[in-house]
Design an enzyme around this catalytic site. Structure first.
Site, PDB file in Angstrom:
ATOM      1  N   LYS A   1       3.283  -2.334   4.831  1.00 12.39           N
ATOM      2  CA  LYS A   1       2.040  -2.420   4.057  1.00 12.39           C
ATOM      3  C   LYS A   1       1.909  -1.223   3.125  1.00 12.39           C
ATOM      4  O   LYS A   1       1.565  -1.376   1.959  1.00 12.39           O
ATOM      5  CB  LYS A   1       0.806  -2.433   4.976  1.00 12.39           C
ATOM      6  CG  LYS A   1       0.708  -3.631   5.895  1.00 12.39           C
ATOM      7  CD  LYS A   1      -0.652  -3.668   6.598  1.00 12.39           C
ATOM      8  CE  LYS A   1      -0.873  -2.491   7.534  1.00 12.39           C
ATOM      9  NZ  LYS A   1      -0.032  -2.525   8.750  1.00 12.39           N
TER      10      LYS A   1
ATOM     11  N   ARG B   1      -0.202   0.230  19.594  1.00 10.73           N
ATOM     12  CA  ARG B   1      -0.608  -0.302  18.283  1.00 10.73           C
ATOM     13  C   ARG B   1      -0.141  -1.739  18.117  1.00 10.73           C
ATOM     14  O   ARG B   1      -0.860  -2.590  17.590  1.00 10.73           O
ATOM     15  CB  ARG B   1      -0.055   0.572  17.159  1.00 10.73           C
ATOM     16  CG  ARG B   1      -0.880   1.842  16.956  1.00 10.73           C
ATOM     17  CD  ARG B   1      -0.059   2.964  16.369  1.00 10.73           C
ATOM     18  NE  ARG B   1       0.392   2.680  15.028  1.00 10.73           N
ATOM     19  CZ  ARG B   1       1.462   3.242  14.471  1.00 10.73           C
ATOM     20  NH1 ARG B   1       2.189   4.107  15.150  1.00 10.73           N
ATOM     21  NH2 ARG B   1       1.798   2.946  13.243  1.00 10.73           N
TER      22      ARG B   1
HETATM   23  P1  ADP Z   1      -0.289   1.373  10.829  1.00 10.15           P
HETATM   24  O1  ADP Z   1      -0.602   0.155  10.024  1.00 10.15           O
HETATM   25  O2  ADP Z   1       1.089   1.866  10.630  1.00 10.15           O
HETATM   26  O3  ADP Z   1      -0.586   1.203  12.295  1.00 10.15           O
HETATM   27  P2  ADP Z   1      -2.582   2.890   9.662  1.00 10.15           P
HETATM   28  O4  ADP Z   1      -2.308   4.087   8.864  1.00 10.15           O
HETATM   29  O5  ADP Z   1      -3.117   1.700   8.985  1.00 10.15           O
HETATM   30  O6  ADP Z   1      -1.204   2.588  10.413  1.00 10.15           O
HETATM   31  O7  ADP Z   1      -3.597   3.242  10.856  1.00 10.15           O
HETATM   32  C1  ADP Z   1      -3.392   4.338  11.707  1.00 10.15           C
HETATM   33  C2  ADP Z   1      -4.427   4.355  12.826  1.00 10.15           C
HETATM   34  O8  ADP Z   1      -5.742   4.512  12.281  1.00 10.15           O
HETATM   35  C3  ADP Z   1      -4.507   3.076  13.653  1.00 10.15           C
HETATM   36  O9  ADP Z   1      -3.522   3.026  14.673  1.00 10.15           O
HETATM   37  C4  ADP Z   1      -5.938   3.192  14.207  1.00 10.15           C
HETATM   38  O10 ADP Z   1      -6.005   4.135  15.248  1.00 10.15           O
HETATM   39  C5  ADP Z   1      -6.703   3.759  13.032  1.00 10.15           C
HETATM   40  N1  ADP Z   1      -7.243   2.680  12.173  1.00 10.15           N
HETATM   41  C6  ADP Z   1      -6.857   2.383  10.905  1.00 10.15           C
HETATM   42  N2  ADP Z   1      -7.533   1.330  10.426  1.00 10.15           N
HETATM   43  C7  ADP Z   1      -8.376   0.932  11.421  1.00 10.15           C
HETATM   44  C8  ADP Z   1      -9.304  -0.127  11.555  1.00 10.15           C
HETATM   45  N3  ADP Z   1      -9.539  -0.998  10.564  1.00 10.15           N
HETATM   46  N4  ADP Z   1      -9.993  -0.229  12.721  1.00 10.15           N
HETATM   47  C9  ADP Z   1      -9.777   0.629  13.729  1.00 10.15           C
HETATM   48  N5  ADP Z   1      -8.891   1.642  13.681  1.00 10.15           N
HETATM   49  C10 ADP Z   1      -8.186   1.798  12.545  1.00 10.15           C
END
Ligand code: ADP
Ligand code: ZN
Length: 217
Positions: free
Chosen positions: A14, A172
């Site tokens: 993504k 995750r």
């Molecule tokens: P990835 O898609 O690689 O897991 P992100 O950078 O999108 O990583 O997200 C990292 C972390 O931030 C997630 O594992 C979560 O802990 C938190 N996070 C991000 N977006 C959300 C969301 N929409 N709701 C809850 N937690 C979130």
């Protein structure tokens, strides 16, 4: 109008596609993960609440995340399009967006979902490196930067995320299957869902996504 939700499991690519979409279509890239990491780096109240949750691979509570996104989407730079990356991740978040989007003049118009089998995601994650300055992501095996450890886009120093370890990653991934994957049916129901296979090269995937966005802008 390109009001895009970028979906997919952790490690699907993504971030890589978001950077390309941002550069090509000039949409503000709203990554909730980046927003949380910035809050952590700045030691804000939000950062203090989110730090342990994120590092262990958990999800930040819905009320906090929804409030943060609502505030961000309402900003003027989102008036002619946006790219949401990492939100919504749960059904309550999706329902909140369905409700607040039209209220603030920002209804989501396209869902771009990138799917990758779990075995491949697990292989990818140890090689992932990210640029904390501009949000670009790389993979030392498959998408390396031109110069080792240095961001192609902004010359920032690349790092490995704390939550890109086996334990946090498996949490995750299971959260993704339990909480996020149901959104596929939810958005199919809204008629805005578009699925892509994330196992092709980043360039070919971008070509496919680009064609969809050009046809809908
Ligand atoms: P990835 O898609 O690689 O897991 P992100 O950078 O999108 O990583 O997200 C990292 C972390 O931030 C997630 O594992 C979560 O802990 C938190 N996070 C991000 N977006 C959300 C969301 N929409 N709701 C809850 N937690 C979130
Ligand atoms: Zn960078």
């Amino acid at each position: 109008m390109l009001n895009i939700i970028l979906m997919g499991p952790p490690g699907a690519g993504k971030g890589t596609q978001a950077t390309r979409i941002e550069d090509e279509f000039h949409l503000p890239h709203i990554s909730t993960g980046d927003m949380f990491r910035e809050a952590i780096a700045n030691g804000t109240e939000l950062g203090k609440k989110a730090k342990a949750i994120i590092e262990s691979g958990g999800l930040v509570p819905d009320e906090i995340t929804i409030g943060l996104v609502k505030e961000r989407l309402a900003k003027e730079d989102c008036a002619s399009g946006y790219l949401l990356d990492g939100f919504p991740r749960t059904l309550p978040q999706a329902e909140a967006l369905t409700e607040m989007g039209p209220e603030i003049g920002r209804p989501a118009t396209l869902v771009v979902d990138i799917s990758v089998p779990d075995e491949e995601l697990i292989k990818r994650i140890s090689g992932r490196r990210v640029c904390p300055s501009c949000g670009a992501s790389y993979n030392i095996h498959s998408v390396p930067p031109k110069e080792e450890g240095v961001c192609d886009r902004c010359s920032g120093k690349l790092i490995q995320r704390k939550d890109d370890n086996e334990e946090s990653f498996s949490l995750r991934l299971s959260n993704y299957h339990q909480q996020t994957a149901p959104l596929i049916e939810y958005y199919k129901g809204q008629g805005i869902y578009h699925g892509f296979l994330g196992t092709v090269s980043p360039d070919s995937l971008f070509e496919e996504i680009k064609a969809l966005l050009e046809a809908n802008r």
